[in-house]
Design an enzyme around this catalytic site. Structure first.
Site, PDB file in Angstrom:
ATOM      1  N   HIS A  22       0.821  -1.212   0.000  1.00 27.86           N
ATOM      2  CA  HIS A  22       0.000   0.000   0.000  1.00 27.86           C
ATOM      3  C   HIS A  22       0.854   1.261   0.000  1.00 27.86           C
ATOM      4  O   HIS A  22       0.443   2.295  -0.537  1.00 27.86           O
ATOM      5  CB  HIS A  22      -0.922   0.004   1.223  1.00 27.86           C
ATOM      6  CG  HIS A  22      -1.997  -1.026   1.176  1.00 27.86           C
ATOM      7  ND1 HIS A  22      -3.285  -0.751   0.780  1.00 27.86           N
ATOM      8  CD2 HIS A  22      -1.977  -2.353   1.449  1.00 27.86           C
ATOM      9  CE1 HIS A  22      -4.018  -1.843   0.825  1.00 27.86           C
ATOM     10  NE2 HIS A  22      -3.241  -2.832   1.230  1.00 27.86           N
ATOM     11  N   ASP A 120      -6.517   5.558   2.185  1.00 27.53           N
ATOM     12  CA  ASP A 120      -6.651   4.270   1.530  1.00 27.53           C
ATOM     13  C   ASP A 120      -8.085   3.771   1.683  1.00 27.53           C
ATOM     14  O   ASP A 120      -8.857   4.284   2.497  1.00 27.53           O
ATOM     15  CB  ASP A 120      -5.674   3.295   2.208  1.00 27.53           C
ATOM     16  CG  ASP A 120      -5.587   1.964   1.508  1.00 27.53           C
ATOM     17  OD1 ASP A 120      -6.434   1.108   1.780  1.00 27.53           O
ATOM     18  OD2 ASP A 120      -4.671   1.775   0.698  1.00 27.53           O
ATOM     19  N   GLN A 394      -6.818 -10.739  -5.119  1.00 31.03           N
ATOM     20  CA  GLN A 394      -6.005 -11.259  -6.217  1.00 31.03           C
ATOM     21  C   GLN A 394      -6.786 -12.144  -7.186  1.00 31.03           C
ATOM     22  O   GLN A 394      -6.497 -12.169  -8.382  1.00 31.03           O
ATOM     23  CB  GLN A 394      -4.793 -12.002  -5.650  1.00 31.03           C
ATOM     24  CG  GLN A 394      -3.810 -11.065  -4.947  1.00 31.03           C
ATOM     25  CD  GLN A 394      -2.774 -11.780  -4.118  1.00 31.03           C
ATOM     26  OE1 GLN A 394      -2.614 -12.997  -4.200  1.00 31.03           O
ATOM     27  NE2 GLN A 394      -2.060 -11.036  -3.284  1.00 31.03           N
TER      28      GLN A 394
END
Length: 479
Positions: A22, A120, A394
């Site tokens: 991140h 974020d 993912q």
């Protein structure tokens, strides 16, 4: 007075999720912002949960003087069980840091002209603090535009579907995106009763409260999805595609090695002949899968450079909160493997200089975990992929990469394992097959487009300038 205020350099504060995956893209964003607008200042606020921050500090200490950082006081996790999900841990790190964030923000706003707070996806609870201080608040999406589209859709999906998403009879059709089956949703969505899912749902509902959303992607990489996000829903905040933002070197990330062994070995290999194998900073395989991968690579008879980590039978992201594996991973490899593959393969422990490897002429393929940073690095360097997702979002990324035809899909059995014969087959196909050549040609096209969007008149540069000018013109009020 207003004229004097606007002569003060504008500063943005970026609240970063713990973890290198991140931190890297927001650092690259900050560097790029300052390259176009040298009068900007950037400060990173980084919550801490007790994990090692050594690797992060090495990167942060190498930044230009216009970019500063501050670690917020460590939060207490004594009440958490050892098996708490990584997503829950990250969310709690943010929520338990809000009081210290409030103090730090007030302090920095008293001495400089802060024009925006950027957070974020896991930090949207910080919007409450930003609103208290009358501070514009933005989100930086470190993953794909499809991930953003999924987060914006999740509250609606939660309201209309009551079962487990993995049992959904039809795939989810996000506008402009490849259809997603429930089994490929992000990890927390595989168990709606888990605390991690409840956190994800809570945070997803807050994305629409942002004054704008920056995405580390580009219109050429995700044209359909970004077009819908930017033009479709009036309830969606302005979306700025500012990517692909990737690190330019790994020098600051190395703690114990400079990676010269890898690069010298690559120098001696034929052009485009080596398969790079790495599952990112947090990815780990099980003992059984590690053995299957080793033997599969050997059976493929292709050259390879493998970053191996000690296995874990409990979690695919066992090393997410630590920079390196604790145990020597070589001891887990099949007996005689290193001797039998000497010359054709090189195995290194835990870390390698990924950017230098992907940009090396001898590298002809990348077997990877479909993390978004590694995906963008592969696109920018034109390296064809084998997509082997492990955790987080993912699997969602992998579905998109397969659909884009820049990644081959390995064959997973009913237990989620990829067996040695199938590993050998997919490696041969990528490195020396007709289908692999098609993948190579496709990602080369995307590489050219990715370079173009970052030029002075490219679409991602225009997006960056648009949001930067918005920040510069913010009607700042002294605290």
């Amino acid at each position: 007075m207003e004229k004097e205020i606007h002569q003060i350099p504008p500063r943005i504060v970026i609240l970063v999720t713990p973890g290198m995956g991140h931190l890297i893209p927001v650092i690259e964003f900050a560097k790029r912002l300052i390259s176009f607008y040298p009068d900007f200042l950037v400060t990173f606020f980084i919550p801490t949960d007790g994990s090692s921050v050594k690797a992060q500090k090495k990167v942060l200490n190498s930044l230009p003087k216009f970019i500063t950082y501050m670690f917020l006081p460590q939060v207490n996790f004594d009440d958490l069980s050892d098996d708490v999900k990584a997503e829950t841990r990250m969310c709690l790190t943010f929520s338990r840091s809000l009081s210290s964030l409030r103090v730090a923000l007030k302090d920095i706003m008293g001495s400089s002209r802060v024009v925006a707070l950027v957070v974020d996806s896991f930090g949207t609870d910080a919007f409450d603090v930003a609103k208290e201080l009358d501070l514009p608040h933005y989100i930086f999406i470190t993953s794909s535009a499809m991930w953003l589209a999924f987060l914006l859709e999740l509250p609606k999906l939660d309201a209309i579907y009551s079962g487990e998403y993995k049992d959904m009879p039809e795939p989810l059709k996000l506008p402009g995106c490849v259809p997603l089956h429930g089994i490929d949703f992000v990890d927390p969505c595989q168990d709606r009763m888990n605390e991690a899912y409840k956190w994800l749902l809570h945070l997803s509902k807050r994305h629409s409260y942002a004054d704008g959303i920056l995405v580390n992607s580009s219109i050429d990489i995700e044209p359909g999805c970004l077009k819908v996000l930017q033009d479709g829903n009036p309830d969606t905040p302005p979306v700025y595609a500012v990517g692909p933002l990737i690190r330019t070197c790994d020098d600051a990330n190395s703690e114990e090695t400079d990676g010269s062994e890898c690069l010298k070995w690559l120098d001696g290999q034929p052009l485009g002949s080596v398969l790079f194998v790495s599952f990112g900073s947090g990815g780990t395989l099980s003992n059984e899968q590690l053995t299957e991968l080793a033997i599969g690579l050997e059976m493929s008879e292709q050259r390879f450079l493998w970053v191996v980590k000690s296995p874990s039978d409990t979690a695919a992201n066992a090393t997410y909160f630590s920079a390196h594996s604790v145990k020597d991973p070589f001891g887990f490899l099949p007996k005689g493997f290193l001797e039998r593959t000497k010359g054709i393969g090189l195995v290194v422990s835990s870390w390698a200089p990924q950017i230098q490897i992907l940009s090396h002429g001898s590298t002809g393929g990348f077997l990877m975990h479909c993390g978004w940073n590694s995906t963008l690095e592969s696109i920018v360097h034109g390296v064809p992929l084998i997509g082997w997702p492990l955790y987080a979002e993912q699997k969602m990324n992998a579905v998109m990469l397969y659909d884009m035809k820049i990644a081959l899909k390995p064959k997973f059995d009913v237990n989620g394992l990829v067996r040695r014969e199938d590993i050998a087959q997919v490696v041969k196909t990528l490195m020396d097959g007709e289908e692999g050549m098609k993948v190579r040609n496709k990602i080369e096209e995307l590489k050219c487009a990715a370079v173009a969007v970052l030029r002075e008149n490219g679409s991602s540069t225009k997006s960056l300038c648009k949001v930067a000018l918005k920040w510069k013109n913010h009607n700042y009020k002294y605290q």
